[in-house]
Scaffold this active site. Structure first.
Site, PDB file in Angstrom:
ATOM      1  N   SER A 118     -12.935  20.909   8.933  1.00 29.43           N
ATOM      2  CA  SER A 118     -12.882  19.578   9.542  1.00 29.43           C
ATOM      3  C   SER A 118     -13.141  19.670  11.036  1.00 29.43           C
ATOM      4  O   SER A 118     -12.487  20.454  11.744  1.00 29.43           O
ATOM      5  CB  SER A 118     -11.519  18.932   9.310  1.00 29.43           C
ATOM      6  OG  SER A 118     -11.417  17.780  10.131  1.00 29.43           O
TER       7      SER A 118
ATOM      8  N   ASP B 229      -5.486   1.078  -0.858  1.00 33.46           N
ATOM      9  CA  ASP B 229      -6.323   1.750   0.142  1.00 33.46           C
ATOM     10  C   ASP B 229      -7.594   2.319  -0.486  1.00 33.46           C
ATOM     11  O   ASP B 229      -8.703   2.106   0.006  1.00 33.46           O
ATOM     12  CB  ASP B 229      -5.541   2.902   0.806  1.00 33.46           C
ATOM     13  CG  ASP B 229      -4.270   2.417   1.461  1.00 33.46           C
ATOM     14  OD1 ASP B 229      -4.127   1.194   1.621  1.00 33.46           O
ATOM     15  OD2 ASP B 229      -3.430   3.264   1.786  1.00 33.46           O
TER      16      ASP B 229
HETATM   17  C1  GLA Z   1       0.064   2.365   2.196  1.00 33.37           C
HETATM   18  C2  GLA Z   1      -0.211   2.639   0.726  1.00 33.37           C
HETATM   19  C3  GLA Z   1      -0.763   1.407   0.015  1.00 33.37           C
HETATM   20  C4  GLA Z   1       0.118   0.179   0.286  1.00 33.37           C
HETATM   21  C5  GLA Z   1       0.446   0.041   1.773  1.00 33.37           C
HETATM   22  C6  GLA Z   1       1.452  -1.039   2.047  1.00 33.37           C
HETATM   23  O1  GLA Z   1      -1.122   2.101   2.881  1.00 33.37           O
HETATM   24  O2  GLA Z   1      -1.116   3.710   0.596  1.00 33.37           O
HETATM   25  O3  GLA Z   1      -0.878   1.658  -1.356  1.00 33.37           O
HETATM   26  O4  GLA Z   1       1.287   0.221  -0.474  1.00 33.37           O
HETATM   27  O5  GLA Z   1       0.931   1.244   2.329  1.00 33.37           O
HETATM   28  O6  GLA Z   1       0.938  -2.288   1.706  1.00 33.37           O
END
Ligand code: GLA
Length: 386
Positions: free
Chosen positions: A66, A173
């Site tokens: 990286s 995400d």
């Molecule tokens: C992190 C997690 C997600 C979600 C958010 C809160 O980003 O990876 O899955 O739960 O927190 O909304």
């Protein structure tokens, strides 16, 4: 960027890369801590993210490098023996993806050399780790000709995070990153993964991210703790209601039955999950009706609920939001991501952005003692080959 990565790959691995890939980061506009509660989320992918240059190699070894952690050097792992190893640090994310894909039967018959470079601030709540996960899955798919669609790549990333890293995150995400679409946000129902793209039309306003530079630290264990609190509250509610998740409840149904939870803290956690889900549905409707003012008000209400009921904000994020809301031309402001540090996202009138950055930055450094970083961002697309 492509040239820079190809050249670095050559100097690190002493050979040519086959391809260069990109996957974005994400910012969540509203719908926080709802994705593991069967609720809705409304994130968008960003135009910043992670790049990788990669080539298959002849042996069974994986070699990771990286440019963001040059001091760690090349990290090597055997494809037949993938375990989470503390000293492998960031490389556990791509290793986790490989492990999940191999276990699922994807044909990855040899090793590879892969070099990463990201321009998402680390531990900022903009999902640099999910970006690496989805990018790795995408790179493997492209290098080895694997049959995995983008939703599958998101699920693989989440599984790696849950099982290999040990963070019990939801799907938001990885889904936002894998399915990102330029100038759009994604209205996703995490109960069944049905989704809809909504044009991110903000009129004369911009999305401004403020990074608190408070690293999450204990955040991951607190995250798992919030998730279990919600699960415990759900189990209590299920003794009197026929529901699969907190996302099945309206505010009224919750209010009529909350007493059964019999634990003030868990009641507040569940309240946030229920109200936040309904807020998200309403916010998307407001945006679609071109009512940005209402969208902004709901964002701010989301922050207040995350501060008071879910208790995942902290002085740094609260200071950023408070300072933002005191500025002229701010339509809404809230923390984004898991919380406990990381970033806020605000909608700011374009002609006030410069002043916003100056003033909020000044309040922050005076109160917190170190500086915040600001990014004016756009909604970007999902993974691609450069
Ligand atoms: C992190 C997690 C997600 C979600 C958010 C809160 O980003 O990876 O899955 O739960 O927190 O909304």
């Amino acid at each position: 960027m492509k040239e820079k990565l190809l050249e670095k790959f050559r100097s690190i691995f002493g050979r040519e890369a086959e391809k260069v890939f990109f996957a974005p980061g994400r910012v969540n506009l509203i719908g926080e801590h709802t994705d593991y509660n069967g609720g809705h989320v409304f994130p968008c992918a960003l135009t910043i993210g992670t790049y990788a240059a990669a080539a298959k190699n002849r042996g069974g070894m994986l070699r990771f490098f990286s440019m963001n952690f040059e001091q760690k050097g090349i990290i090597t792992a055997d494809i037949t023996d993938l375990r989470n190893e503390k000293e492998h640090d960031w490389a556990n994310y791509p290793k986790g993806v490989l492990k999940v894909m191999l276990d699922a039967g994807y044909a990855i018959p040899c090793g590879m050399d892969i070099l990463y470079y990201g321009n998402i601030p680390n531990s900022s709540g903009l999902s640099s780790s999910a970006s690496v996960e989805v990018l790795t899955g995408y790179a493997l798919r492209e290098l080895f000709g694997l049959d995995a669609d983008f939703v599958e790549l998101a699920k693989i990333g989440q599984k790696a995070e849950n099982e290999f890293i040990g963070v019990n995150c939801g799907i938001m995400d990885q889904f936002a990153i894998a399915m990102g679409k330029k100038e759009h946000a994604i209205f996703l129902d995490t109960a069944d993964l049905s989704y809809q793209y909504a044009p991110l039309v903000l009129g004369d306003a911009k999305l401004v991210i403020a990074c608190s530079n408070k690293k999450r630290g204990l955040g991951d264990s607190k995250y798992n703790e919030r998730r279990s609190e919600c699960e415990a509250a759900l189990a209590k509610l299920q003794t009197v209601l026929d529901i699969r998740s907190l996302g099945d409840l309206t505010e009224e149904e919750f209010e009529a039955n909350r007493a059964v939870i019999k634990d003030a803290v868990k009641e507040r956690r569940a309240k946030h999950a229920v109200y936040e889900n309904q807020r998200t549905i309403r916010a998307v409707a407001a945006l679609q009706a071109n009512n940005i003012g209402e969208f902004g008000r709901l964002m701010t209400a989301s922050h207040n609920s995350l501060r008071d009921d879910y208790e995942v904000t902290g002085i740094e994020l609260d200071t950023l939001v408070e300072a933002a809301l005191a500025q002229e031309g701010v339509i809404g402001s809230r923390m984004t991501g898991a919380g406990f540090g990381g970033c806020t996202v605000s909608i700011v009138r374009a002609d006030r952005v410069e002043e916003f950055i100056r003033s909020v930055g000044e309040v922050y450094i005076n109160r917190i003692g170190y500086k915040a970083d600001f990014y004016v961002v756009d909604a970007g697309s999902g993974p691609c080959t450069l």
